[in-house]
Design a protein around this motif. Structure first.
Motif, PDB file in Angstrom:
ATOM      1  N   ILE A 252       0.842  -1.200   0.000  1.00 30.25           N
ATOM      2  CA  ILE A 252       0.000   0.000   0.000  1.00 30.25           C
ATOM      3  C   ILE A 252       0.878   1.252   0.000  1.00 30.25           C
ATOM      4  O   ILE A 252       1.894   1.313   0.664  1.00 30.25           O
TER       5      ILE A 252
ATOM      6  N   SER B 203      -7.016   7.442  -0.426  1.00 27.09           N
ATOM      7  CA  SER B 203      -7.821   6.253  -0.158  1.00 27.09           C
ATOM      8  C   SER B 203      -9.240   6.548  -0.643  1.00 27.09           C
ATOM      9  O   SER B 203      -9.565   7.687  -0.991  1.00 27.09           O
TER      10      SER B 203
ATOM     11  N   ARG C 265     -13.256   1.809   4.090  1.00 27.42           N
ATOM     12  CA  ARG C 265     -12.116   2.596   3.607  1.00 27.42           C
ATOM     13  C   ARG C 265     -11.152   1.664   2.889  1.00 27.42           C
ATOM     14  O   ARG C 265     -10.674   0.678   3.446  1.00 27.42           O
TER      15      ARG C 265
ATOM     16  N   PHE D 280      -7.574   1.369   0.677  1.00 26.74           N
ATOM     17  CA  PHE D 280      -6.294   2.050   0.553  1.00 26.74           C
ATOM     18  C   PHE D 280      -5.657   1.793  -0.799  1.00 26.74           C
ATOM     19  O   PHE D 280      -5.806   0.705  -1.361  1.00 26.74           O
TER      20      PHE D 280
ATOM     21  N   TRP E 251      -7.316  -0.362  -5.244  1.00 25.50           N
ATOM     22  CA  TRP E 251      -7.428  -0.110  -3.806  1.00 25.50           C
ATOM     23  C   TRP E 251      -7.846  -1.404  -3.128  1.00 25.50           C
ATOM     24  O   TRP E 251      -8.498  -2.246  -3.735  1.00 25.50           O
TER      25      TRP E 251
ATOM     26  N   ALA F 100      -8.682  -3.532   1.047  1.00 25.92           N
ATOM     27  CA  ALA F 100      -8.815  -3.499   2.509  1.00 25.92           C
ATOM     28  C   ALA F 100      -9.220  -4.870   3.035  1.00 25.92           C
ATOM     29  O   ALA F 100      -9.906  -5.629   2.358  1.00 25.92           O
TER      30      ALA F 100
END
Length: 183
Positions: free
Chosen positions: A16, A65, A76, A78, A117, A119
């Motif tokens: 990340i 993010s 959320r 990242f 992205w 999570a």
């Protein structure tokens, strides 16, 4: 396969970073589960998909993010360093998107130029659940929700779109073109 998916998803969280370009517009999106499978004891069984769209809201945070609000929950996500190039998945024997499909759809040759992205999620009755999203265009992206339970891996593929239909469709209707030709 379970080990491959675990390694794939674990590796994305080790990479990340904070400099991914804002490749997706903030706003409301229609969400459709387009494919999926359950893998148990080495055998994959395709999931039945429901084509009824849901709604999601995507907002960019200052650190690049994404905040994904879906069904009243905010997640959320990242940025993943090297984008699609950091993601490896085994879609062999399924109709899930392959990495080459994504590159062909968005006409990009280098997978590191496709923003992504991810999570880890707290999900009921699972050992581990992860969500990964990647861009398809400025107003569309796709992703995978991968859940591990005792002895099973469940993979769901989703598409998020602000506009439905062909992106290169002319702005005039077919009906108006027919009327113009008959005059």
């Amino acid at each position: 396969m379970l080990r491959t998916l675990t390694v794939f998803l674990f590796s994305i969280f080790l990479s990340i970073h904070v400099s991914t370009a804002k490749a997706v517009q903030s706003g409301k999106y229609k969400v459709i589960n387009t494919d999926g499978f359950v893998q148990h004891e080495g055998k994959r069984t395709q999931l039945e998909t429901k084509r009824k769209p849901g709604l999601a809201t995507v907002e960019h945070a200052p650190d690049d993010s994404l905040f994904l609000d879906i069904n009243g929950s905010t997640i959320r996500l990242f940025p993943i360093e090297n984008g699609l190039a950091a993601l490896k998945w085994n879609s062999q024997g399924t109709t899930l998107l392959h990495d080459t499909d994504v590159l062909a759809l968005i006409e990009v040759g280098d997978p590191s130029n496709v923003a992504a992205w991810g999570a880890d999620l707290a999900w009921p009755d699972t050992i581990r659940t992860q969500l990964v999203l990647f861009t398809l265009s400025s107003n569309a992206f796709a992703g995978f929700l991968v859940s591990e339970t005792e002895g099973k891996t469940i993979v769901r593929q989703m598409e998020f779109r602000q506009v439905f239909g062909p992106s290169n469709r002319p702005h005039t209707s077919t009906h108006s073109n027919v009327a113009a030709k008959t005059r």
